[in-house]
Design a protein around this motif. Structure first.
Motif, PDB file in Angstrom:
ATOM      1  N   LYS A   1     135.244 -68.607  59.179  1.00 24.93           N
ATOM      2  CA  LYS A   1     136.588 -68.924  58.684  1.00 24.93           C
ATOM      3  C   LYS A   1     136.517 -69.301  57.209  1.00 24.93           C
ATOM      4  CE  LYS A   1     138.682 -70.618  62.976  1.00 24.93           C
ATOM      5  NZ  LYS A   1     139.311 -71.773  63.632  1.00 24.93           N
ATOM      6  N   GLN A   2     135.555 -70.148  56.889  1.00 20.86           N
ATOM      7  CA  GLN A   2     135.397 -70.595  55.509  1.00 20.86           C
ATOM      8  C   GLN A   2     135.066 -69.416  54.586  1.00 20.86           C
ATOM      9  OE1 GLN A   2     132.198 -73.396  54.839  1.00 20.86           O
ATOM     10  NE2 GLN A   2     133.219 -74.236  53.032  1.00 20.86           N
ATOM     11  N   LYS A   3     134.196 -68.527  55.037  1.00 16.82           N
ATOM     12  CA  LYS A   3     133.822 -67.359  54.229  1.00 16.82           C
ATOM     13  C   LYS A   3     135.007 -66.426  54.006  1.00 16.82           C
ATOM     14  CE  LYS A   3     128.916 -67.464  55.314  1.00 16.82           C
ATOM     15  NZ  LYS A   3     127.840 -66.931  56.123  1.00 16.82           N
ATOM     16  N   LEU A   4     135.867 -66.259  55.019  1.00 13.88           N
ATOM     17  CA  LEU A   4     137.058 -65.419  54.848  1.00 13.88           C
ATOM     18  C   LEU A   4     138.030 -66.034  53.841  1.00 13.88           C
ATOM     19  CD1 LEU A   4     137.671 -64.172  58.480  1.00 13.88           C
ATOM     20  CD2 LEU A   4     137.337 -62.748  56.465  1.00 13.88           C
ATOM     21  N   ILE A   5     138.172 -67.349  53.876  1.00 15.66           N
ATOM     22  CA  ILE A   5     139.016 -68.037  52.891  1.00 15.66           C
ATOM     23  C   ILE A   5     138.456 -67.774  51.491  1.00 15.66           C
ATOM     24  CG2 ILE A   5     139.777 -70.303  52.037  1.00 15.66           C
ATOM     25  CD1 ILE A   5     141.151 -69.758  54.631  1.00 15.66           C
ATOM     26  N   LEU A   6     137.144 -67.942  51.336  1.00 14.73           N
ATOM     27  CA  LEU A   6     136.495 -67.724  50.042  1.00 14.73           C
ATOM     28  C   LEU A   6     136.677 -66.283  49.572  1.00 14.73           C
ATOM     29  CD1 LEU A   6     134.787 -68.999  47.816  1.00 14.73           C
ATOM     30  CD2 LEU A   6     132.750 -68.381  49.121  1.00 14.73           C
ATOM     31  N   LYS A   7     136.586 -65.323  50.496  1.00  7.64           N
ATOM     32  CA  LYS A   7     136.777 -63.904  50.159  1.00  7.64           C
ATOM     33  C   LYS A   7     138.178 -63.680  49.580  1.00  7.64           C
ATOM     34  CE  LYS A   7     137.100 -59.370  52.370  1.00  7.64           C
ATOM     35  NZ  LYS A   7     138.480 -59.107  52.762  1.00  7.64           N
TER      36      LYS A   7
ATOM     37  N   LYS B   1     138.364 -65.107  46.090  1.00  5.15           N
ATOM     38  CA  LYS B   1     137.683 -64.256  45.101  1.00  5.15           C
ATOM     39  C   LYS B   1     138.529 -63.045  44.735  1.00  5.15           C
ATOM     40  CE  LYS B   1     132.934 -65.625  45.959  1.00  5.15           C
ATOM     41  NZ  LYS B   1     131.616 -65.265  46.459  1.00  5.15           N
ATOM     42  N   GLU B   2     139.468 -62.675  45.607  1.00  2.00           N
ATOM     43  CA  GLU B   2     140.405 -61.580  45.328  1.00  2.00           C
ATOM     44  C   GLU B   2     141.646 -62.109  44.595  1.00  2.00           C
ATOM     45  OE1 GLU B   2     141.103 -59.988  49.234  1.00  2.00           O
ATOM     46  OE2 GLU B   2     139.126 -59.037  49.333  1.00  2.00           O
ATOM     47  N   ASN B   3     141.528 -63.315  44.073  1.00  2.77           N
ATOM     48  CA  ASN B   3     142.600 -63.984  43.306  1.00  2.77           C
ATOM     49  C   ASN B   3     143.850 -64.283  44.120  1.00  2.77           C
ATOM     50  OD1 ASN B   3     141.142 -64.192  40.873  1.00  2.77           O
ATOM     51  ND2 ASN B   3     141.620 -62.058  40.385  1.00  2.77           N
ATOM     52  N   HIS B   4     143.681 -64.548  45.401  1.00  2.00           N
ATOM     53  CA  HIS B   4     144.794 -64.983  46.231  1.00  2.00           C
ATOM     54  C   HIS B   4     144.786 -66.506  46.303  1.00  2.00           C
ATOM     55  CE1 HIS B   4     144.143 -60.880  48.119  1.00  2.00           C
ATOM     56  NE2 HIS B   4     145.350 -60.830  47.595  1.00  2.00           N
ATOM     57  N   VAL B   5     145.957 -67.096  46.265  1.00  2.00           N
ATOM     58  CA  VAL B   5     146.074 -68.528  46.539  1.00  2.00           C
ATOM     59  C   VAL B   5     146.124 -68.661  48.047  1.00  2.00           C
ATOM     60  CG1 VAL B   5     147.512 -70.579  46.293  1.00  2.00           C
ATOM     61  CG2 VAL B   5     147.292 -68.979  44.385  1.00  2.00           C
ATOM     62  N   VAL B   6     145.240 -69.492  48.600  1.00  2.00           N
ATOM     63  CA  VAL B   6     145.107 -69.578  50.046  1.00  2.00           C
ATOM     64  C   VAL B   6     145.573 -70.940  50.551  1.00  2.00           C
ATOM     65  CG1 VAL B   6     143.499 -69.499  51.989  1.00  2.00           C
ATOM     66  CG2 VAL B   6     143.170 -67.967  50.035  1.00  2.00           C
ATOM     67  N   ILE B   7     146.512 -70.884  51.485  1.00  3.37           N
ATOM     68  CA  ILE B   7     146.949 -72.075  52.197  1.00  3.37           C
ATOM     69  C   ILE B   7     146.446 -71.923  53.622  1.00  3.37           C
ATOM     70  CG2 ILE B   7     148.914 -73.400  53.033  1.00  3.37           C
ATOM     71  CD1 ILE B   7     150.513 -72.219  50.662  1.00  3.37           C
ATOM     72  N   MET B   8     145.682 -72.896  54.069  1.00  2.00           N
ATOM     73  CA  MET B   8     145.135 -72.859  55.425  1.00  2.00           C
ATOM     74  C   MET B   8     145.814 -73.942  56.239  1.00  2.00           C
ATOM     75  SD  MET B   8     142.886 -71.936  57.733  1.00  2.00           S
ATOM     76  CE  MET B   8     142.142 -72.620  59.202  1.00  2.00           C
ATOM     77  N   VAL B   9     146.308 -73.575  57.404  1.00  2.00           N
ATOM     78  CA  VAL B   9     146.891 -74.536  58.334  1.00  2.00           C
ATOM     79  C   VAL B   9     145.987 -74.564  59.551  1.00  2.00           C
ATOM     80  CG1 VAL B   9     148.903 -75.165  59.702  1.00  2.00           C
ATOM     81  CG2 VAL B   9     149.217 -73.984  57.515  1.00  2.00           C
ATOM     82  N   GLY B  10     145.513 -75.754  59.910  1.00  2.00           N
ATOM     83  CA  GLY B  10     144.626 -75.874  61.060  1.00  2.00           C
ATOM     84  C   GLY B  10     144.742 -77.225  61.732  1.00  2.00           C
TER      85      GLY B  10
END
Length: 175
Positions: free
Chosen positions: A45-51, A54-63
């Motif tokens: 999960k963490q690696k997918l967020i990082l990916k 790296k593609e310049n997406h702002v990532v909001i994770m809800v968990g």
């Protein structure tokens, strides 16, 4: 409703889950989510967020679980569910209280308004620093007037920020 609202804003929802692929796909279809990653451990999960970052997406994770903690920490904004585990709530930048993700829309709206207020406050404080201080140093402005301007700048920031209370109350009462 929340997923549809975010999609209309250009947000691309992605489901990351430790659940089996069949279950995850079925849930994603019901929610209107087309991107699904299933059978993930916390590191994946963490690696997918990082990916995505790296593609310049702002990532909001809800968990809400222990397995979400590394991804919540990695995300640009980690949002933990108040009904979740203590570890998830500690890992998140924000905790949504109440049931479900209904408060997510309000939380993001409030955060945009707060960010706007921060910019306004920096602007007005900068005016003082860029105008009054150099004029006082050059002897073109009485230092007492510069002190009053500095005090006014501080009061202005506090008063401008206090206007957020009204916005917060409106958001809280609009269901």
């Amino acid at each position: 409703e929340i997923i549809s609202e975010f999609k209309s804003r250009g947000v691309v929802p992605v489901l990351l889950t430790g659940d089996r692929k069949g279950i995850a796909t079925e849930i994603a279809q019901k929610l209107g989510i087309s991107k699904v990653h299933a059978e993930l451990d916390p590191d994946l999960k963490q690696k997918l967020i990082l990916k995505h970052q790296k593609e310049n997406h702002v990532v909001i994770m809800v968990g809400d679980g222990i397995n979400d903690a590394p991804a919540l920490t990695q995300a640009d904004v980690g949002i933990a569910m108040g009904s979740g585990t203590d570890i998830a709530m500690d890992a998140g930048d924000m905790v949504l209280m109440g049931k479900g993700i209904g408060g997510l829309s309000k939380a993001l709206a409030l955060s945009k308004i707060v960010f706007k207020k921060i910019k306004e406050n920096i602007f007005w404080a900068s005016i003082y620093n860029l105008v009054a201080i150099p004029l006082a140093v050059l002897g073109l402005l009485n230092p007492v007037i510069a002190e009053v301007a500095m005090a006014f700048s501080s009061v202005n920031v506090v008063l401008n920020s206090s206007r957020l209370l009204k916005v917060s109350i409106k958001l809280r009462h609009n269901n």
